[in-house]
Motif scaffolding. Structure first.
Motif, PDB file in Angstrom:
ATOM      1  N   THR A  75       0.734  -1.218  -0.020  1.00  0.00           N
ATOM      2  CA  THR A  75      -0.082   0.064  -0.032  1.00  0.00           C
ATOM      3  C   THR A  75       0.878   1.286  -0.100  1.00  0.00           C
ATOM      4  OG1 THR A  75      -0.235   0.064   2.322  1.00  0.00           O
ATOM      5  CG2 THR A  75      -1.741  -1.357   1.368  1.00  0.00           C
ATOM      6  N   LYS A  77       0.976   3.595   2.137  1.00  0.00           N
ATOM      7  CA  LYS A  77       1.612   3.591   3.557  1.00  0.00           C
ATOM      8  C   LYS A  77       2.919   2.783   3.576  1.00  0.00           C
ATOM      9  CE  LYS A  77       0.420   3.901   8.166  1.00  0.00           C
ATOM     10  NZ  LYS A  77      -0.834   3.441   9.237  1.00  0.00           N
ATOM     11  N   ASP A  78       2.809   1.502   3.341  1.00  0.00           N
ATOM     12  CA  ASP A  78       3.802   0.540   3.306  1.00  0.00           C
ATOM     13  C   ASP A  78       5.105   0.853   2.568  1.00  0.00           C
ATOM     14  OD1 ASP A  78       2.373  -1.244   5.318  1.00  0.00           O
ATOM     15  OD2 ASP A  78       1.551  -2.119   3.479  1.00  0.00           O
TER      16      ASP A  78
END
Length: 88
Positions: A75, A77-78
């Motif tokens: 994602t 965020k990752d």
């Protein structure tokens, strides 16, 4: 004629036999034959090992591709987290 005739070859062979003797020439021929045989065996072993190594490498690549397909996508965020870890 610039080539060597059959008679000249026979004279050279006769001189070599007289100088070294038949026993030494027979032993030399046997040693030479053993060396050629050993060389051929080593070459065939190398070809077999090379084919085996290529087969192992292909199998490993397929396994890695399977794991990549099974992994969950990152994602955003990752993705940011991995950037932070790269800086450290």
């Amino acid at each position: 004629m610039a080539g060597i005739s059959v008679w000249q070859l026979l004279i050279v062979v006769l001189i070599v036999v007289l100088l070294f003797g038949t026993k030494k020439l027979r032993g030399l021929g046997g040693d030479l034959g053993s060396a050629v045989k050993g060389f051929k065996n080593a070459m065939s072993d190398d070809e077999k090992n090379a084919a085996k190594d290529n087969q192992d490498a292909d199998f490993e690549q397929e396994a890695l591709l399977d794991k990549k397909d099974q992994a969950e996508p990152l994602t955003p965020k990752d993705h940011e987290k991995t950037k932070d870890n790269d800086r450290v």
